[in-house]
Design an enzyme around this catalytic site. Structure first.
Site, PDB file in Angstrom:
ATOM      1  N   ALA A   1      49.114  54.376  41.680  1.00 22.03           N
ATOM      2  CA  ALA A   1      49.724  54.363  40.353  1.00 22.03           C
ATOM      3  C   ALA A   1      49.834  52.924  39.862  1.00 22.03           C
ATOM      4  O   ALA A   1      49.893  51.990  40.668  1.00 22.03           O
ATOM      5  CB  ALA A   1      51.104  55.000  40.428  1.00 22.03           C
TER       6      ALA A   1
ATOM      7  N   GLY B   1      48.783  56.632  45.103  1.00 22.56           N
ATOM      8  CA  GLY B   1      48.202  57.641  44.217  1.00 22.56           C
ATOM      9  C   GLY B   1      46.688  57.722  44.357  1.00 22.56           C
ATOM     10  O   GLY B   1      46.088  58.781  44.133  1.00 22.56           O
TER      11      GLY B   1
ATOM     12  N   GLU C   1      46.136  59.921  47.102  1.00 22.06           N
ATOM     13  CA  GLU C   1      46.532  61.266  46.649  1.00 22.06           C
ATOM     14  C   GLU C   1      45.427  61.911  45.801  1.00 22.06           C
ATOM     15  O   GLU C   1      45.221  63.121  45.865  1.00 22.06           O
ATOM     16  CB  GLU C   1      47.858  61.196  45.879  1.00 22.06           C
TER      17      GLU C   1
ATOM     18  N   GLU D   1      53.695  53.606  49.406  1.00 24.46           N
ATOM     19  CA  GLU D   1      54.786  53.719  48.429  1.00 24.46           C
ATOM     20  C   GLU D   1      56.130  53.290  48.988  1.00 24.46           C
ATOM     21  O   GLU D   1      56.949  52.683  48.304  1.00 24.46           O
ATOM     22  CB  GLU D   1      54.900  55.171  47.926  1.00 24.46           C
TER      23      GLU D   1
HETATM   24  N1  3HC Z   1      49.571  48.699  40.097  1.00 23.87           N
HETATM   25  C1  3HC Z   1      49.425  47.665  39.254  1.00 23.87           C
HETATM   26  N2  3HC Z   1      48.827  46.526  39.587  1.00 23.87           N
HETATM   27  C2  3HC Z   1      48.345  46.414  40.822  1.00 23.87           C
HETATM   28  C3  3HC Z   1      48.456  47.450  41.763  1.00 23.87           C
HETATM   29  C4  3HC Z   1      49.097  48.647  41.356  1.00 23.87           C
HETATM   30  N3  3HC Z   1      49.222  49.686  42.167  1.00 23.87           N
HETATM   31  N4  3HC Z   1      47.892  47.042  42.920  1.00 23.87           N
HETATM   32  C5  3HC Z   1      47.436  45.816  42.712  1.00 23.87           C
HETATM   33  N5  3HC Z   1      47.697  45.418  41.445  1.00 23.87           N
HETATM   34  C6  3HC Z   1      47.321  44.163  40.805  1.00 23.87           C
HETATM   35  C7  3HC Z   1      48.115  42.977  41.330  1.00 23.87           C
HETATM   36  O1  3HC Z   1      49.334  42.840  40.621  1.00 23.87           O
HETATM   37  C8  3HC Z   1      47.159  41.826  41.078  1.00 23.87           C
HETATM   38  O2  3HC Z   1      47.260  41.503  39.725  1.00 23.87           O
HETATM   39  P1  3HC Z   1      47.113  39.975  39.237  1.00 23.87           P
HETATM   40  O3  3HC Z   1      45.737  39.573  39.684  1.00 23.87           O
HETATM   41  O4  3HC Z   1      47.303  40.058  37.781  1.00 23.87           O
HETATM   42  O5  3HC Z   1      48.192  39.228  39.948  1.00 23.87           O
HETATM   43  C9  3HC Z   1      45.788  42.452  41.301  1.00 23.87           C
HETATM   44  O6  3HC Z   1      45.987  43.872  41.189  1.00 23.87           O
HETATM   45  C10 3HC Z   1      45.171  42.165  42.655  1.00 23.87           C
HETATM   46  O7  3HC Z   1      46.126  42.465  43.659  1.00 23.87           O
HETATM   47  P2  3HC Z   1      46.478  41.440  44.834  1.00 23.87           P
HETATM   48  O8  3HC Z   1      46.588  40.058  44.311  1.00 23.87           O
HETATM   49  O9  3HC Z   1      47.652  42.009  45.543  1.00 23.87           O
HETATM   50  O10 3HC Z   1      45.163  41.551  45.726  1.00 23.87           O
HETATM   51  P3  3HC Z   1      45.033  41.767  47.282  1.00 23.87           P
HETATM   52  O11 3HC Z   1      43.606  41.869  47.559  1.00 23.87           O
HETATM   53  O12 3HC Z   1      45.837  40.757  48.012  1.00 23.87           O
HETATM   54  O13 3HC Z   1      45.704  43.191  47.595  1.00 23.87           O
HETATM   55  C11 3HC Z   1      46.187  45.544  47.341  1.00 23.87           C
HETATM   56  C12 3HC Z   1      45.219  44.371  47.024  1.00 23.87           C
HETATM   57  C13 3HC Z   1      46.157  45.843  48.847  1.00 23.87           C
HETATM   58  C14 3HC Z   1      45.737  46.717  46.553  1.00 23.87           C
HETATM   59  C15 3HC Z   1      47.625  45.142  46.958  1.00 23.87           C
HETATM   60  O14 3HC Z   1      47.621  44.696  45.621  1.00 23.87           O
HETATM   61  C16 3HC Z   1      48.618  46.271  47.065  1.00 23.87           C
HETATM   62  O15 3HC Z   1      49.168  46.496  48.135  1.00 23.87           O
HETATM   63  N6  3HC Z   1      48.876  46.955  45.934  1.00 23.87           N
HETATM   64  C17 3HC Z   1      49.892  47.970  45.851  1.00 23.87           C
HETATM   65  C18 3HC Z   1      49.409  49.264  46.431  1.00 23.87           C
HETATM   66  C19 3HC Z   1      50.487  50.295  46.275  1.00 23.87           C
HETATM   67  O16 3HC Z   1      51.649  50.082  46.559  1.00 23.87           O
HETATM   68  N7  3HC Z   1      50.073  51.486  45.815  1.00 23.87           N
HETATM   69  C20 3HC Z   1      50.992  52.556  45.598  1.00 23.87           C
HETATM   70  C21 3HC Z   1      51.418  52.515  44.176  1.00 23.87           C
HETATM   71  S1  3HC Z   1      52.731  53.635  43.848  1.00 23.87           S
HETATM   72  C22 3HC Z   1      51.955  55.130  43.709  1.00 23.87           C
HETATM   73  O17 3HC Z   1      50.770  55.232  43.833  1.00 23.87           O
HETATM   74  C23 3HC Z   1      52.873  56.254  43.382  1.00 23.87           C
HETATM   75  C24 3HC Z   1      52.217  57.591  43.514  1.00 23.87           C
HETATM   76  O18 3HC Z   1      52.491  58.119  44.783  1.00 23.87           O
HETATM   77  C25 3HC Z   1      52.747  58.525  42.501  1.00 23.87           C
END
Ligand code: 3HC
Ligand code: NAI
Length: 697
Positions: free
Chosen positions: A62, A101, A104, A125
């Site tokens: 997400a 997500g 998912e 998450e």
């Molecule tokens: N939403 C929005 N932006 C995101 C994102 C996300 N889920 N994941 C990454 N980004 C953005 C970062 O903010 C960053 O933006 P920027 O360049 O403007 O600063 C860019 O993508 C690149 O990310 P990183 O700098 O972190 O790059 P890395 O290569 O170090 O890491 C990653 C990549 C492993 C994907 C890491 O960003 C990460 O762990 N992201 C979060 C993943 C996450 O928590 N996903 C679950 C989301 S909640 C969800 O899905 C709810 C659902 O169950 C309903």
């Protein structure tokens, strides 16, 4: 705007999620995916659907940035349910990261083909204070079993394709082009008459899992990094998948998700996620400023920090040359580097061939000339200006043109160090935290003459060694330690007023800190602060507050390394010591302080307010670029719990700035000038402004 690309390859349609950089499932992606699945089902020429991502991600989940603004319809759960309800088989081609997500979505597909070399799958998450809220807690246990799913969901850890093949997440693992493999697989399925295969239709029999599985899971949570709620709710959501139909399970998942999403802990963790990434953004350094090429590293000094710094670079694959003054010190340092790598191999954290490769890049020397080829040199010698200046003069003489010269000083003026070189533009501070091979924080200290590309190089290097670089200006202690000074001073006051070291540490650790201040000082060495206090002019009040601690240091009780400090030690186990409490009692009598019991709430509040008040001052002085940088420093370098957001987030969001101002003023009335309210907090409270927009960043 639709953010998917749709391409028909004969009878198979490929739907590519396309929202760089990581295909977060923003509104346009959801609507695009929904429309593509509908269109494919309406088109008789299409027999199967392949869903994939572009770039390095299938999808990272997400769009976290959307959470704060509120989600627009259709929500992800509905889109995935509709995907799963497709009458035509849907195959996920997992081409990279499939997280949250994103995974998912892959679980909503009927089959999964996973790229062998680059795929990473996980439900992280919990790390941002929520739970998989688009059916993940219901579908994953139906696919890989309850125990394996529980582990992935509660830990938030990722798995690779090999593990996915083992636990059943992958139907196939592709060696080459994963999309081509998925298209071929889809055609095989169609030819074999295999169609849609919704996971939600499966049922998990309660008799198939150990009856105490969830209780055991709850009992092992301990201090979960997501705080007090998220991991527990993850367990409850998975429990709801057992013995129930998908609809009721997913309703429970949604209710638990909503509770978490509204919690302050989730807000803090999501703030922390973006704060960490924002720290890389330096206002006057645009993309036009290119970091210098860095391939080889020099480290001067092979003591505690030199060893940790060398390890950090070696483990990231850099060749490192370490220069020492004394042969024994060099041998000892190199020995510790080798031992640490060997112990990583022994514990299964590193393969032997990788260890051999890293160590082949390690060179030790007693000659500064051997640093002539280094692109980036970190000095980690004794904390004395004359010694550092001497080292920088030598570096200036031998280092190649354009090499970055960095000092690991924790207190000294980087500008004075730079001034002895003929190239102050190449000099800055890189303040590592001990143990430097483990701690994620790197304070990057920008001197008055540091060139922009020097700073950009240090920030890029931080990222390459898996550290979080945060920029600080020059001042005593920079950001982190200057705030710690204020905090530790308050701890001294509370020890005199009647709190014991164990009460103070206990209150802060129960609140979430990894380690209380007294235990921290015992670990860092009480003698370190003692020596620093000897070298700098102290106010009368500070002298008074530190009198007992100075005596403790003079007794040779330097902390863990001497087996005794504020506590006595059995190995690493702290044992409260009455003798120490008696020393504070005696000093309190001498200072006419009436000792009393301090409540844990008061202990936490005073520590937090002193930290944040000093933080606001640093922000006002421009030493810190933004409040979120200060919080990032505390979360990555000082064991502050991410689910509490950080000291600055706490005063703005948990306490409120007006309330903070009122509390600090009340303490000032009681305790005097050390509690002087930072003018920036005063101003923000008065004008209902925000610290979040107060800095230069
Ligand atoms: N939403 C929005 N932006 C995101 C994102 C996300 N889920 N994941 C990454 N980004 C953005 C970062 O903010 C960053 O933006 P920027 O360049 O403007 O600063 C860019 O993508 C690149 O990310 P990183 O700098 O972190 O790059 P890395 O290569 O170090 O890491 C990653 C990549 C492993 C994907 C890491 O960003 C990460 O762990 N992201 C979060 C993943 C996450 O928590 N996903 C679950 C989301 S909640 C969800 O899905 C709810 C659902 O169950 C309903
Ligand atoms: P240390 O005393 O363990 O190591 C210093 C090493 O530098 C010694 O091995 C010494 O032989 C060597 N050395 C001294 N002069 C030298 C010279 N002219 N040329 C080559 N080598 C020389 O000290 P430590 O703890 O590693 O600290 C180093 C620096 O890191 C200091 O500036 C300190 O303030 C800073 N620092 C220390 C932290 C800690 O937790 N120990 C944390 C963050 C920064």
């Amino acid at each position: 705007m639709a953010k998917v690309d749709v391409e028909a390859l004969g009878d198979v349609v490929v739907v590519r999620l396309s929202n760089p950089p990581v295909n977060a499932l923003a509104h346009g992606v959801r609507t695009g995916l929904q429309a593509a699945v509908r269109a494919a089902n309406a088109n008789p020429a299409i027999k199967a659907i392949v869903v994939t991502g572009q770039g390095r991600a299938f999808s990272a989940g997400a769009d976290i940035a959307e959470f704060a603004a509120g989600l627009k319809q259709p929500g992800l759960p509905e889109v995935i349910d509709e995907l799963e309800a497709s009458a035509k088989p849907v195959v996920a081609a997992v081409n990279g990261l499939a997280l949250g997500g994103g995974l998912e979505v892959a679980l909503g597909c009927h089959y999964r083909v996973i790229d062998r070399s680059v795929a990473q799958l996980g439900l992280p998450e919990v790390k941002i204070g929520i739970l998989p809220g688009a059916g993940g807690t219901q579908r994953l246990p139906r696919l890989i079993g309850v125990e394996a799913a529980l582990d992935m969901i509660v830990s938030g850890n990722f798995i690779n394709a090999a593990a996915a093949e083992k636990n059943g997440l992958a139907d196939r693992v592709a060696e080459g082009n994963v999309v081509e493999a998925a298209v071929a697989y889809a055609r095989e399925l169609v030819a074999a008459g295999k169609g849609a295969r919704p996971l939600s239709a499966k049922r998990i029999e309660p008799s198939s899992i150990p009856s105490d599985l969830f209780d055991k899971g709850l009992a092992t949570l301990g201090k979960h990094p997501s705080g007090p709620m998220a991991a527990k709710h993850c367990i409850a959501a998975v429990e709801a998948a057992v013995g129930s139909d998908y609809r009721s399970g997913v309703a429970r998942e949604a209710a638990l998700f909503a509770e978490l999403a509204a919690s302050p802990y989730a807000k803090a963790l999501q703030y922390a996620f973006f704060a960490e990434r924002k720290a890389a953004d330096i206002p006057d350094i645009g993309k036009d400023v290119r970091p210098r090429a860095v391939e080889t590293i020099g480290v001067v000094g092979a003591g505690t920090m030199g060893v940790g710094i060398s390890l950090a670079f070696l483990q990231a694959g850099f060749p490192v040359t370490v220069v020492e003054m004394k042969p024994e010190a060099l041998e000892r340092g190199l020995g510790r580097i080798r031992e640490t790598i060997a112990s990583n191999v022994k514990r299964g954290r590193m393969a032997q061939d990788k260890a051999d490769k890293l160590l082949s890049g390690l060179t030790g020397s007693l000659d500064f000339n051997d640093l002539r080829n280094a692109d980036f040199i970190v000095e980690a010698v004794f904390e004395k200006m004359s010694v550092k200046q001497d080292v920088f003069r030598k570096l200036d003489a031998v280092a190649k043109k354009g090499a970055v010269l960095a000092s690991n000083t924790s207190t000294l003026d980087v500008d004075q160090i730079a001034a002895v070189t003929g190239r102050p533009e190449d000099v800055l501070g890189t303040h590592f935290f001990s143990p430097a091979n483990i701690m994620r924080l790197l304070e990057v200290v920008r001197g008055a003459k540091t060139a922009k590309d020097t700073l950009a190089t240090a920030m890029a290097v931080a990222k390459r060694i898996n550290k979080v670089g945060v920029v600080a200006g020059v001042c005593f202690g920079f950001i982190g330690n200057r705030m710690v000074e204020a905090y530790l001073e308050e701890v001294q006051a509370m020890l005199l007023e009647g709190a014991t070291p164990a009460e103070i540490d206990g209150a802060l650790e129960a609140w979430g800190l990894a380690m209380g201040p007294n235990a921290m000082m015992d670990l860092a060495g009480i003698d370190v602060g003692y020596l620093i206090r000897r070298e700098h002019p102290l106010s009368e009040e500070r002298r008074r507050l530190y009198r007992v601690t100075d005596k403790i240091s003079e007794l040779g009780r330097h902390g863990q390394k001497t087996g005794a400090g504020y506590y006595t030690y059995d190995g690493r186990t702290r044992i409260p010591d009455h003798a120490i409490v008696a020393m504070f009692e005696e000093e309190a009598r001498a200072q006419k302080i009436n000792r009393r019991t301090l409540a844990p709430e008061e202990i936490v509040e005073r520590c937090l307010l002193r930290l944040a008040n000093e933080g606001a001052q640093l922000l006002d002085e421009g030493i810190a670029l933004r409040a979120s940088d200060i919080d990032t420093i505390y979360l990555t370098g000082y064991g502050f719990p991410a689910w509490r957001g950080g000291p600055m987030w706490q005063i703005e969001n948990a306490i409120g700035l007006e309330e903070t101002a009122a509390k600090v003023r009340a303490y000032e009335t009681k305790y005097g000038p050390r509690w002087k309210l930072a003018p920036l907090i005063e101003k923000c409270a008065r004008e209902r402004g925000s610290l979040a927009t107060a800095g230069k960043g």
